[in-house]
Design a protein around this motif. Sequence first.
Motif, PDB file in Angstrom:
ATOM      1  N   LEU A   1       0.819  -1.209   0.000  1.00 41.09           N
ATOM      2  CA  LEU A   1       0.000   0.000   0.000  1.00 41.09           C
ATOM      3  C   LEU A   1       0.858   1.267   0.000  1.00 41.09           C
TER       4      LEU A   1
ATOM      5  N   ILE B   1      -4.687   6.612   7.265  1.00 37.80           N
ATOM      6  CA  ILE B   1      -5.150   5.334   6.715  1.00 37.80           C
ATOM      7  C   ILE B   1      -3.998   4.390   6.370  1.00 37.80           C
TER       8      ILE B   1
ATOM      9  N   GLU C   1      -2.661   2.943   9.656  1.00 35.74           N
ATOM     10  CA  GLU C   1      -3.605   2.008  10.268  1.00 35.74           C
ATOM     11  C   GLU C   1      -3.748   0.711   9.472  1.00 35.74           C
ATOM     12  N   LYS C   2      -3.689   0.787   8.141  1.00 37.33           N
ATOM     13  CA  LYS C   2      -3.923  -0.394   7.301  1.00 37.33           C
ATOM     14  C   LYS C   2      -2.656  -1.206   7.021  1.00 37.33           C
ATOM     15  N   GLU C   3      -1.464  -0.603   7.176  1.00 39.56           N
ATOM     16  CA  GLU C   3      -0.261  -1.335   6.791  1.00 39.56           C
ATOM     17  C   GLU C   3       0.889  -1.197   7.795  1.00 39.56           C
TER      18      GLU C   3
ATOM     19  N   ASP D   1       0.677  -2.654  11.836  1.00 42.74           N
ATOM     20  CA  ASP D   1       0.869  -4.093  12.046  1.00 42.74           C
ATOM     21  C   ASP D   1       2.328  -4.509  11.917  1.00 42.74           C
TER      22      ASP D   1
END
Length: 161
Positions: free
Chosen positions: A70, A99, A102-104, A107
């Motif tokens: 991403l 975003i 939070e999305k990549e 983690d």
Amino acid sequence: MADNFALTHPVGVGGTQPFLDAIGEADDLEIEYFASGQLGHQADMPTVIRNGTAEIGVVSAAYAGSNLPLSGVSDLPGFGNDACQVGYALRDVARPGGILYEKELKDLNFRPLWAGSLPSFEVMTSGRHVSLPKDLKGSIIRSTGGTVDRMISGSSGFRVR
């Protein structure tokens, strides 16, 4: 700190060196800096950081697409024509709450310390007008790599070696 670029490379001049200078002003921080791929190639930087070989690393998402699919959004053609504007936008989506974070990145336990982007892709020639890909027929093209290699190979029928 691991870096695949030299301090004389534009990434080093505009990103790494100012960062190291700012760290140098702090009394309680010390950085051991490994430039020019001493700890791994650009594609290896996410792994070098995750496995603890380095605590900080300069990561170019264009070279680490399998780890950061991403994050490469900023390298896509047409994303923006002003590298600063794209860099600021990337910074905002990559920081906690954004975003991309939070999305990549969250983690992976990654926290961007600065962000940068390339301006729009251009082909520069000496004495040849280029307005369409077919105008480059017979040309030898040098690319910066990563996403640019894929864009040249995929959209123009050229092979990148």
